[in-house]
Scaffold this motif. Structure first.
Motif, PDB file in Angstrom:
ATOM      1  N   LEU A 244      74.029 -14.091  71.972  1.00  0.00           N
ATOM      2  CA  LEU A 244      73.608 -12.721  71.535  1.00  0.00           C
ATOM      3  C   LEU A 244      73.486 -11.722  72.630  1.00  0.00           C
ATOM      4  O   LEU A 244      73.447 -10.500  72.356  1.00  0.00           O
ATOM      5  N   ARG A 245      73.860 -12.158  73.928  1.00  0.00           N
ATOM      6  CA  ARG A 245      73.957 -11.025  74.943  1.00  0.00           C
ATOM      7  C   ARG A 245      75.063 -10.146  74.479  1.00  0.00           C
ATOM      8  O   ARG A 245      75.141  -9.138  75.005  1.00  0.00           O
ATOM      9  N   SER A 246      76.160 -10.734  74.124  1.00  0.00           N
ATOM     10  CA  SER A 246      77.653  -9.875  73.887  1.00  0.00           C
ATOM     11  C   SER A 246      77.280  -8.742  72.732  1.00  0.00           C
ATOM     12  O   SER A 246      77.629  -7.708  72.918  1.00  0.00           O
ATOM     13  N   PRO A 247      76.702  -9.313  71.468  1.00  0.00           N
ATOM     14  CA  PRO A 247      76.745  -8.139  70.546  1.00  0.00           C
ATOM     15  C   PRO A 247      75.920  -7.143  71.131  1.00  0.00           C
ATOM     16  O   PRO A 247      75.807  -6.163  70.611  1.00  0.00           O
ATOM     17  N   LEU A 248      74.614  -7.685  71.685  1.00  0.00           N
ATOM     18  CA  LEU A 248      73.367  -6.751  71.988  1.00  0.00           C
ATOM     19  C   LEU A 248      74.125  -5.741  73.110  1.00  0.00           C
ATOM     20  O   LEU A 248      73.735  -4.603  72.902  1.00  0.00           O
ATOM     21  N   THR A 249      74.896  -6.246  73.905  1.00  0.00           N
ATOM     22  CA  THR A 249      75.252  -5.401  75.193  1.00  0.00           C
ATOM     23  C   THR A 249      76.168  -4.525  74.414  1.00  0.00           C
ATOM     24  O   THR A 249      76.191  -3.222  74.745  1.00  0.00           O
ATOM     25  N   ARG A 250      77.189  -4.723  73.627  1.00  0.00           N
ATOM     26  CA  ARG A 250      78.027  -4.016  72.762  1.00  0.00           C
ATOM     27  C   ARG A 250      77.189  -2.911  71.911  1.00  0.00           C
ATOM     28  O   ARG A 250      77.522  -1.649  72.030  1.00  0.00           O
ATOM     29  N   MET A 251      76.169  -3.313  71.235  1.00  0.00           N
ATOM     30  CA  MET A 251      75.295  -2.381  70.378  1.00  0.00           C
ATOM     31  C   MET A 251      74.709  -1.268  71.214  1.00  0.00           C
ATOM     32  O   MET A 251      74.587  -0.072  71.066  1.00  0.00           O
ATOM     33  N   ARG A 252      74.264  -2.062  72.411  1.00  0.00           N
ATOM     34  CA  ARG A 252      73.710  -0.785  73.479  1.00  0.00           C
ATOM     35  C   ARG A 252      74.458   0.119  74.080  1.00  0.00           C
ATOM     36  O   ARG A 252      74.287   1.511  74.031  1.00  0.00           O
ATOM     37  N   ALA A 253      75.831  -0.290  74.298  1.00  0.00           N
ATOM     38  CA  ALA A 253      76.941   0.722  74.743  1.00  0.00           C
ATOM     39  C   ALA A 253      77.162   1.809  73.744  1.00  0.00           C
ATOM     40  O   ALA A 253      77.276   2.783  73.785  1.00  0.00           O
ATOM     41  N   ASP A 254      77.279   1.086  72.382  1.00  0.00           N
ATOM     42  CA  ASP A 254      77.586   1.902  71.441  1.00  0.00           C
ATOM     43  C   ASP A 254      76.576   2.923  70.915  1.00  0.00           C
ATOM     44  O   ASP A 254      76.872   4.262  70.886  1.00  0.00           O
ATOM     45  N   LEU A 255      75.260   2.468  71.131  1.00  0.00           N
ATOM     46  CA  LEU A 255      74.176   3.557  70.946  1.00  0.00           C
ATOM     47  C   LEU A 255      73.931   4.566  72.152  1.00  0.00           C
ATOM     48  O   LEU A 255      73.756   5.805  72.044  1.00  0.00           O
ATOM     49  N   SER A 256      74.440   4.159  73.266  1.00  0.00           N
ATOM     50  CA  SER A 256      74.301   4.759  74.582  1.00  0.00           C
ATOM     51  C   SER A 256      75.451   6.114  74.236  1.00  0.00           C
ATOM     52  O   SER A 256      75.272   7.212  74.603  1.00  0.00           O
ATOM     53  N   GLN A 257      76.603   5.686  73.798  1.00  0.00           N
ATOM     54  CA  GLN A 257      77.669   6.678  73.602  1.00  0.00           C
ATOM     55  C   GLN A 257      77.244   7.581  72.487  1.00  0.00           C
ATOM     56  O   GLN A 257      77.541   8.810  72.482  1.00  0.00           O
ATOM     57  N   ALA A 258      76.370   7.018  71.377  1.00  0.00           N
ATOM     58  CA  ALA A 258      75.969   8.143  70.381  1.00  0.00           C
ATOM     59  C   ALA A 258      74.951   8.940  70.810  1.00  0.00           C
ATOM     60  O   ALA A 258      74.971  10.261  70.304  1.00  0.00           O
ATOM     61  N   LEU A 259      74.286   8.600  71.888  1.00  0.00           N
ATOM     62  CA  LEU A 259      73.464   9.646  72.382  1.00  0.00           C
ATOM     63  C   LEU A 259      73.988  10.657  73.291  1.00  0.00           C
ATOM     64  O   LEU A 259      73.042  11.554  73.798  1.00  0.00           O
ATOM     65  N   GLU A 260      75.122  10.571  73.677  1.00  0.00           N
ATOM     66  CA  GLU A 260      75.657  11.608  74.462  1.00  0.00           C
ATOM     67  C   GLU A 260      75.771  13.056  73.805  1.00  0.00           C
ATOM     68  O   GLU A 260      76.060  13.019  72.707  1.00  0.00           O
ATOM     69  N   PRO A 261      75.144  13.968  74.539  1.00  0.00           N
ATOM     70  CA  PRO A 261      74.870  15.292  73.721  1.00  0.00           C
ATOM     71  C   PRO A 261      76.366  15.989  73.510  1.00  0.00           C
ATOM     72  O   PRO A 261      76.267  16.765  72.391  1.00  0.00           O
ATOM     73  N   ASP A 262      77.357  15.653  74.379  1.00  0.00           N
ATOM     74  CA  ASP A 262      78.455  16.271  74.081  1.00  0.00           C
ATOM     75  C   ASP A 262      79.426  15.642  73.117  1.00  0.00           C
ATOM     76  O   ASP A 262      80.653  16.192  72.783  1.00  0.00           O
ATOM     77  N   LEU A 263      79.018  14.457  72.645  1.00  0.00           N
ATOM     78  CA  LEU A 263      80.230  13.643  72.015  1.00  0.00           C
ATOM     79  C   LEU A 263      80.199  14.242  70.437  1.00  0.00           C
ATOM     80  O   LEU A 263      79.465  14.859  69.791  1.00  0.00           O
ATOM     81  N   PRO A 264      81.377  14.396  70.081  1.00  0.00           N
ATOM     82  CA  PRO A 264      81.837  14.970  68.512  1.00  0.00           C
ATOM     83  C   PRO A 264      81.010  14.203  67.523  1.00  0.00           C
ATOM     84  O   PRO A 264      80.695  12.974  67.768  1.00  0.00           O
ATOM     85  N   GLU A 265      80.758  14.839  66.504  1.00  0.00           N
ATOM     86  CA  GLU A 265      79.900  14.097  65.490  1.00  0.00           C
ATOM     87  C   GLU A 265      80.631  13.036  64.843  1.00  0.00           C
ATOM     88  O   GLU A 265      80.073  12.130  64.641  1.00  0.00           O
ATOM     89  N   ARG A 266      81.924  13.124  64.794  1.00  0.00           N
ATOM     90  CA  ARG A 266      82.697  12.150  63.972  1.00  0.00           C
ATOM     91  C   ARG A 266      82.520  10.699  64.978  1.00  0.00           C
ATOM     92  O   ARG A 266      82.609   9.653  64.719  1.00  0.00           O
ATOM     93  N   ASN A 267      82.882  11.058  66.371  1.00  0.00           N
ATOM     94  CA  ASN A 267      82.818   9.887  67.179  1.00  0.00           C
ATOM     95  C   ASN A 267      81.241   9.460  67.341  1.00  0.00           C
ATOM     96  O   ASN A 267      81.131   8.032  67.520  1.00  0.00           O
ATOM     97  N   ARG A 268      80.375  10.134  67.008  1.00  0.00           N
ATOM     98  CA  ARG A 268      78.881   9.768  67.169  1.00  0.00           C
ATOM     99  C   ARG A 268      78.617   8.781  65.918  1.00  0.00           C
ATOM    100  O   ARG A 268      78.026   7.871  66.086  1.00  0.00           O
ATOM    101  N   GLN A 269      79.067   9.217  65.041  1.00  0.00           N
ATOM    102  CA  GLN A 269      79.166   8.201  63.559  1.00  0.00           C
ATOM    103  C   GLN A 269      79.813   6.924  63.532  1.00  0.00           C
ATOM    104  O   GLN A 269      79.385   5.805  63.287  1.00  0.00           O
ATOM    105  N   GLU A 270      81.053   6.995  64.355  1.00  0.00           N
ATOM    106  CA  GLU A 270      81.673   5.786  64.462  1.00  0.00           C
ATOM    107  C   GLU A 270      81.078   4.880  65.535  1.00  0.00           C
ATOM    108  O   GLU A 270      80.736   3.600  65.242  1.00  0.00           O
ATOM    109  N   ALA A 271      80.378   5.426  66.691  1.00  0.00           N
ATOM    110  CA  ALA A 271      79.523   4.611  67.279  1.00  0.00           C
ATOM    111  C   ALA A 271      78.336   3.792  66.851  1.00  0.00           C
ATOM    112  O   ALA A 271      77.993   2.720  67.194  1.00  0.00           O
ATOM    113  N   ILE A 272      77.704   4.731  65.964  1.00  0.00           N
ATOM    114  CA  ILE A 272      76.416   4.276  65.220  1.00  0.00           C
ATOM    115  C   ILE A 272      77.093   3.196  64.077  1.00  0.00           C
ATOM    116  O   ILE A 272      76.262   2.262  64.210  1.00  0.00           O
TER     117      ILE A 272
END
Length: 453
Positions: A244-272
């Motif tokens: 579970l460490r790998s999917p949780l780590t990847r999920m955390r990375a994707d969510l961190s990316q989605a929280l970046e304020p300057d990230l385009p909306e399309r990329n944010r939806q893909e990360a989520i």
């Protein structure tokens, strides 16, 4: 927990044995005394009565004087007999027979026990006094001193025999108690080792197979099952921590990316969306592990119900046929057949068969043929999924049934390595096994189930 060895308590055992032995001895001696005395007294009384009746009849037929002479003759020929006889006149004068007592010392009639001086001692006698209608009194004397001596000897012999028997029984009880304590100490020592954390401890089983051996076998079987469950739980815990460490780590990375304020909306939806997929994968893995744990622990038996396996494999085959065909393979469904109803867990059976078809679709490769069959042989029912793909080398067939095991060539493909583990747990839940065989070419996976019809 105390480690002191079990000890025999001699005082308690001896007190218990005495509490049982003394009443038993008393009852035994009393029984021997009463029964023996009653038998002998009845027999002697019958002999005395017969002699009395004979001499009474003799007096009526012959008169008192001939009877007196006959008694004198008998007294001379058998002066020390057990029975002696005397005849007294109406005036109390002895007319004939034994001269043991004066008439004044005798009871008027009937039986009595009395002491009569004889050979320098007062011997016990039983007398039977019978007045005669022709005048006079007939007296039958019975010397009961030998009878009393015999009775005492009989009681003494019975007492010695009972004491010997009680002694033997006591020794046997002490020996048996010691053996029981030894066997119980073995079981206690095993339980102590288990309590100390040594799950490999097992009690010793003797080949003779007495009740303690059967208890030891049951105890060892219980410990095997506990060790198996604890090992399974430990494996699940370790596997969860690792996988579970790998999917949780990847999920955390994707969510961190989605929280970046300057990230385009399309990329944010893909990360989520990626984080969502990782969460689904983790939940599916947890659900599969729970199914395996419940099946292996037997906790799913309460959901057993009649299941028509012919309908079940047909429906699962129909459901997975598009998956197989999308993988560029040919699916051969099970042949229609009569209902085959067994006692089973339908949900887990469907999941197990689906996992096997899903594995075949993933690993058999394009162009392979995937076949689903339902067979009966030797009192067993076999659900078979075979394919004509590359198969699994024989040296890996045992290992791939374990949780999270993926062979090197399959590691790059999706999957958590739980499909065969679920199928194996399903077979075990139904008192069966999961077999992996060579299909020449390809792999043949068999869920071998007990026929519970």
């Amino acid at each position: 927990m105390s480690t002191a060895p079990l000890r025999l308590r001699p005082r308690t055992v001896i007190a218990l044995m005495l509490a049982v032995a003394i009443p038993a001895l008393a009852v035994g001696l009393l029984t021997v005394d009463r029964i023996g005395e009653a038998i002998i007294a009845e027999r002697q009384r019958a002999v005395a009565a017969a002699a009395r009746d004979y001499f009474v009849a003799f007096a009526h037929e012959e008169g008192l004087t001939p009877l007196a002479r006959a008694l004198d003759l008998r007294e001379r020929t058998d002066p020390q007999g057990a029975f002696r006889y005397a005849l007294y006149g109406a005036d109390g004068r002895r007319l004939g027979g034994a001269d043991l007592t004066p008439a004044e010392g005798l009871p008027p009639s009937g039986e009595a026990r009395m002491k009569i001086p004889s050979e320098g001692r007062n011997a016990p006698w039983r007398v039977m006094v019978q007045p005669l209608s022709t005048g006079g009194t007939l007296v039958v004397y019975e010397d009961i001193s030998e009878r009393i001596a015999f009775r005492r000897a009989l009681v003494a012999s019975a007492g010695v025999a009972l004491l010997a028997a009680i002694g033997v029984v006591t020794l046997a009880a002490l020996w048996l108690n010691r053996r029981l304590l030894d066997r119980m100490e073995t079981l206690a020592a095993t339980a102590h080792r288990i309590a100390e954390g040594d799950l490999s401890a097992r009690t010793e089983i003797h080949p003779k197979g007495d009740v303690f051996d059967r208890l030891g076998e049951s105890m060892n079987g219980m410990l095997d099952r506990i060790e198996e469950l604890m090992t399974g739980m430990r494996t699940i815990t370790d596997s969860l921590a690792h996988d579970l460490r790998s999917p949780l780590t990847r999920m955390r990375a994707d969510l961190s990316q989605a929280l970046e304020p300057d990230l385009p909306e399309r990329n944010r939806q893909e990360a989520i969306a990626l984080a969502h997929d990782e969460a689904d994968r983790a939940l599916a893995m947890l659900s599969a592990l729970m199914d395996i744990a419940r099946a292996e622990a037997g906790l799913s038996r309460d959901m057993m119900e009649p299941v028509d396996l012919s309908v079940l494999v047909a429906e699962v085959g129909e459901l997975f046929a598009p998956v197989v065909e999308d993988a560029g393979q040919t699916f051969v469904p099970p042949e229609p057949r009569a209902p085959l109803v067994v006692q089973g867990h339908e949900l887990i059976l469907r999941q197990a068969v689906g996992n096997l078809l899903h594995n075949a679709a993933q690993h058999a490769g394009p162009g392979a043929e995937v076949r689903l069959m339902l067979e009966e042989a030797g009192g067993r029912i076999r659900i078979v999924v075979s394919d004509t793909g590359p198969g699994i080398p024989e040296e890996h067939r045992g290992r791939v049934r374990e949780r999270f095991v993926r062979l090197d060539e399959a590691r790059s493909r999706p999957g958590g390595g739980l499909g065969l583990a679920i199928a194996a747990a399903c077979a075990k839940l139904h008192d069966g096994v999961l077999d992996l065989e060579d299909a020449h070419p390809g792999l043949r996976v068999v869920i071998d189930l007990a026929d519970t019809r």
